[in-house]
Each structure stands twice: as structure tokens, then as C-alpha cells.
Design a protein around this motif. Sequence first.
Motif, PDB file in Angstrom:
ATOM      1  N   UNK B 215     -34.547   1.276 -14.748  1.00 22.20           N
ATOM      2  CA  UNK B 215     -34.483   0.847 -13.351  1.00 22.20           C
ATOM      3  C   UNK B 215     -34.225   2.052 -12.480  1.00 22.20           C
ATOM      4  N   UNK B 216     -34.737   1.965 -11.253  1.00 25.41           N
ATOM      5  CA  UNK B 216     -34.341   2.946 -10.248  1.00 25.41           C
ATOM      6  C   UNK B 216     -34.197   2.228  -8.910  1.00 25.41           C
ATOM      7  N   UNK B 332     -43.678  14.159 -13.490  1.00 24.91           N
ATOM      8  CA  UNK B 332     -44.464  13.731 -14.640  1.00 24.91           C
ATOM      9  C   UNK B 332     -45.157  12.401 -14.424  1.00 24.91           C
ATOM     10  N   UNK B 333     -44.719  11.683 -13.386  1.00 26.51           N
ATOM     11  CA  UNK B 333     -45.400  10.448 -13.006  1.00 26.51           C
ATOM     12  C   UNK B 333     -45.207   9.316 -14.001  1.00 26.51           C
ATOM     13  N   UNK B 335     -47.374   8.583 -16.019  1.00 23.82           N
ATOM     14  CA  UNK B 335     -48.006   9.046 -17.256  1.00 23.82           C
ATOM     15  C   UNK B 335     -47.004   9.704 -18.194  1.00 23.82           C
ATOM     16  N   UNK B 336     -46.009  10.413 -17.637  1.00 25.06           N
ATOM     17  CA  UNK B 336     -45.123  11.180 -18.519  1.00 25.06           C
ATOM     18  C   UNK B 336     -43.632  11.037 -18.218  1.00 25.06           C
ATOM     19  N   UNK B 337     -43.239  10.652 -16.980  1.00 26.39           N
ATOM     20  CA  UNK B 337     -41.807  10.427 -16.773  1.00 26.39           C
ATOM     21  C   UNK B 337     -41.430   9.050 -17.297  1.00 26.39           C
ATOM     22  N   UNK B 338     -41.912   8.023 -16.615  1.00 23.53           N
ATOM     23  CA  UNK B 338     -41.625   6.645 -17.022  1.00 23.53           C
ATOM     24  C   UNK B 338     -42.422   5.704 -16.132  1.00 23.53           C
ATOM     25  N   UNK B 339     -42.607   4.494 -16.634  1.00 20.79           N
ATOM     26  CA  UNK B 339     -43.276   3.466 -15.853  1.00 20.79           C
ATOM     27  C   UNK B 339     -42.219   2.593 -15.206  1.00 20.79           C
ATOM     28  N   UNK B 344     -40.093   5.137  -9.033  1.00 21.44           N
ATOM     29  CA  UNK B 344     -39.593   6.429  -9.510  1.00 21.44           C
ATOM     30  C   UNK B 344     -40.282   7.595  -8.796  1.00 21.44           C
ATOM     31  N   UNK B 345     -41.448   7.351  -8.208  1.00 23.80           N
ATOM     32  CA  UNK B 345     -42.097   8.399  -7.421  1.00 23.80           C
ATOM     33  C   UNK B 345     -41.299   8.700  -6.146  1.00 23.80           C
TER      34      UNK B 345
END
Lengths: 134, 385
Positions: B215-216, B332-333, B335-339, B344-345
Motif C-alpha cells: 500500500x501507499x 522502476x515503475x 514494471x520493476x518497483x511494484x504494482x 506509487x508513481x
Amino acid sequence: MYNKPLPVPDADTEPFWTGCREGRLLVQCCTACEAKRLPPERFCPHCHSVDSSWQAVSGRGTVYSWIVVRHPVPGDVYGGDVPYVVALIDLAEGVRIASNIIDCDPDAVAADMAVQVTFDPVTETVTLPKFRPV
Amino acid sequence: MWALKDKYAIVGTGYTDYSKNSGTTVLNLATEACLNAANDAGLAPEEIDGLVSFQLNDSVPATSVAAAMGVPAVRYAVDIAGGGNAANLVILSAIAAIEAGLAKNVLCYRAMNGRSGFRLGGGREMQAHGITQFTAPFGWITYPQAMAMWCRRHMIKYGTTTDQLGTIAVTFRDNAALNPRAMQREPITLDDYRAARPIVDPFRMLDICLESDGACAVLVTSAERAKDLRHKPVYVMGGAYGGGANQGDDLFDCLRWADHSENYAAYIAADLWAGAGVGPEDVDVAEIYDCFTYSVVAQLEGLGFCQPGEGPDFVQGGRIARDGALPLNTHGGLLSEAYIHGLNHVVEAVDQLRGDAGPRQIPDAEIALTTAGAMTCGSALVLRR
């Protein structure tokens, strides 16, 4: 036993699926403005009329876009089917439909490829319209 | 059109660990992220009076999170039914609520156990109701399968190649390597991309975002209230939500979409830039919704960073790297940070504009773009320090 998703016809879509069972590809046509539409819906998106009729179309079309599914989801349902092709097909009568391209090497599918509808009775009550190259 | 330039600010961010298995409930994740965001801003939970979230029947209601946080008086609570398209809309909704006098300090969050719990890509529904009568029976079920159809159309129209998309995956992973939040930090090469498992042509595994538990949250308040809080405010210069005709439900209700080589971004660009009073050339860093590599291309084109069809070339040659002219997805978006579905962006954009991004910091970043959405509808924000 057939274990893939099946359409659950509703008040708007029942004639389409009945047509498929009878070997006819039907599109909805607005009585007021004559615009054709698919998927079926109660209100014409152009003029909001609720009066419509169903017209059998030629079943001829061309490939607008396509995908080749290689990783099956769910795996136990589509594992035996991959690779398979799903395409958006522009019917000659001017509406777009999603379906499978069958009887064709998945790597041979191309943009604007000419296709023709064929009917696949997958259960006793459901027939799916699918397309093959012509 | 947006008429509130610089009148509202993001004053706090919070997040949990991003993982494949959180080992806890979605409510706990949401509460942790929201408490962290309030604490980051220096606001006590007692001062929070609004919460806005978005979800696809995979999360917890705003009112439940408010109760778990000990918020004494909720004056605005909204749960938007939406996916990535809503990740910036939650912030616009919070601003609208404050502007209307409904609330003062509003938390926006996204929380889910997207890997260990409800997986959006699961495709288990065997009864195809409504619009899915015309998609699911043909084995057209998952998000990657949906987006691949749009990507292919771009390839047909413009000659886009998978190698061009690979640059996006490689670049974002390079950024994630410097991000302690990122779930995937091992650098990859274009050869790794080419060798990745085919999932649904034209996509391979590395074209497709992660699945994440986590979560964010971000805290939105007025520019006036923001002045004496813990951090320098990040101001909302502009924002927009929308899409073209026949938006439908975004995922598969796209059969009547006019041109699948373009997405929502083309339809919100004019409002977004006019409201913010700046243009693409003014953006120092952009966090673009990257549920798939290809969605980045469609949004860059739609928002006017380049012309339709030029996106695949635009992202080559280091332009989108950290030291390039337009650094993208510095965390990382998806694609690479997290969904975390695009919120999160916003967290990353705030890090960049505060100068808190550590080794992945873009020097002197003043203006950031965040986007949210990939197909028929979406939202975007222009932020500044």
C-alpha cells in the motif's frame, strides 16, 4: 466437459446468441438512425433510440489487430489450447467484433487478412462465432 | 478545465514494504501506509478528515481505514471503482472535496494483496456477463491479453518493434536497482528481454508489470495549510481525467474505441497542459503509468512529448535514462518497483521534487509529471516543488 467461459445472454444480447445457434451472424441496427452496433445494447449510442432490429451480415471481415496467447490463463483451462489467436475483426458491414482465428498457423495471421465467420457449437446451448482465413 | 493551479499540495507520503506476500491484511497495509503519510507530513491522525481510495473489489473501504487510524471525524470518504486510470483521480477528488469545504486534510491510498490475495490477472470467471460475453468466451481474459491487442495495433500502424519496447523495460530496471523499495533490482539487458518467456504476442514476461502486495498513500491539503508542515510542499500545478468516446469499463469494453493505436492520453493532453500552464518541454522527470512497456509509448505520444508513431524512437538513445533529457520512472515503475496501481508513481514524484530520491535523484528536478491509465481512460498530474 466444456470448461471455458460461456456467454450468459441477457435481454439485449439474447438475439445475437440465438442467431449464432442458428448459423447467422446478427448485428443490431438502429431503427431511427440506421447505425449498426455491436456489442448489442438497449440505447443507440448515436441517437439514443431504443428501437432496433437485427440484421444478418455476410460474416466477411478483415483483421484489425490480433494477439497470440502463449501462456495460458487459467493454465488448467487453456493449457491445451495455446498458442491460440484472438483478433479484433472489422466486419464488411462496418462493425468490429472480437473472436478467434482458427484453422490458421498463429504465426501466419496478418493485418488486413481476410476472414470469414464459422460457427462452433461449443455446448448444447452456446454456439460461438469464430473466423477462418479465406 | 482545471482552475486551481498551485492552490493545493501533497505534503506527505507513506508506504509499506512491497512484496509477493505481505503476511497481513489489506486493512493493515492501508492503515500503515496512511499513518506513515500523516506522520511524514507532521499531521496527527486527528487532523485527517477525508480519505479517498480506488479499487477493483480487492481492497478495503476508506471508512474502515479511517476507523483503524483513529480518525475522530470523517467528513469525506470515497472509494472509486477503478484501476490504474484512477491513481491520479483520487488526488483530484481530494482537491475537489477540500475546495468545496467538505474536508481539510485528505489521504489518498491504494492498498491490496495483489499477489498473495486477489490477483487482477487471474481470469477465473467462467460466467461471461455483460460486455465480457463478447470477449471472455474467446479466451481474451487478462490485462496482458487486452493490452497486447492495443500494442499490436500500434505495431501495424507504425512499425513499432519489440526491441524498441525492450529499452523501456531495461531502463526502468536500471532505476529500480537504486531504489530500496523496488521488488526487482537485478539489472537486465536487452538480450535478457529478448530471452524472456513469451506470454501473449507481442508481449514477453518483461513487458508486463509485477504483481504486488502493499500500500501507499499521499496526503493532500491546501497550499495555505501546507506552509508550516514538516516538508516543503509539492504543489499540484494541474490535473486532468478523461478519455475518448466509448470509454466503457476500460479493460475489455473497447470494441467501439476509435483507434487502438492511441489511448486516453491523447484526449486529456490539452486540458492538462493548459491547466498547469506549462508544456511537455518543461517536465524534468515523468513517472508514466507502465502496466506494460507499450503503455508508456502511447502516453508519451498522446501527451505531446512526440508525435503519434514517434514514441518507440523517442525512448531510444538514453533519452529516458536518469541522465537523459526526459528521465522516466525513476523508481522502476510498475514494471520493476511494484504494482501499487500507479499511486506509487506519485510517491516517487514527491521524492524527486523534494530532493529525497537518494542515488536515483534527478538533479534540480522542479516539475514532474505523473500519469495513470493505459487504455480508454486515465488521469495525470503536473507537480512542482
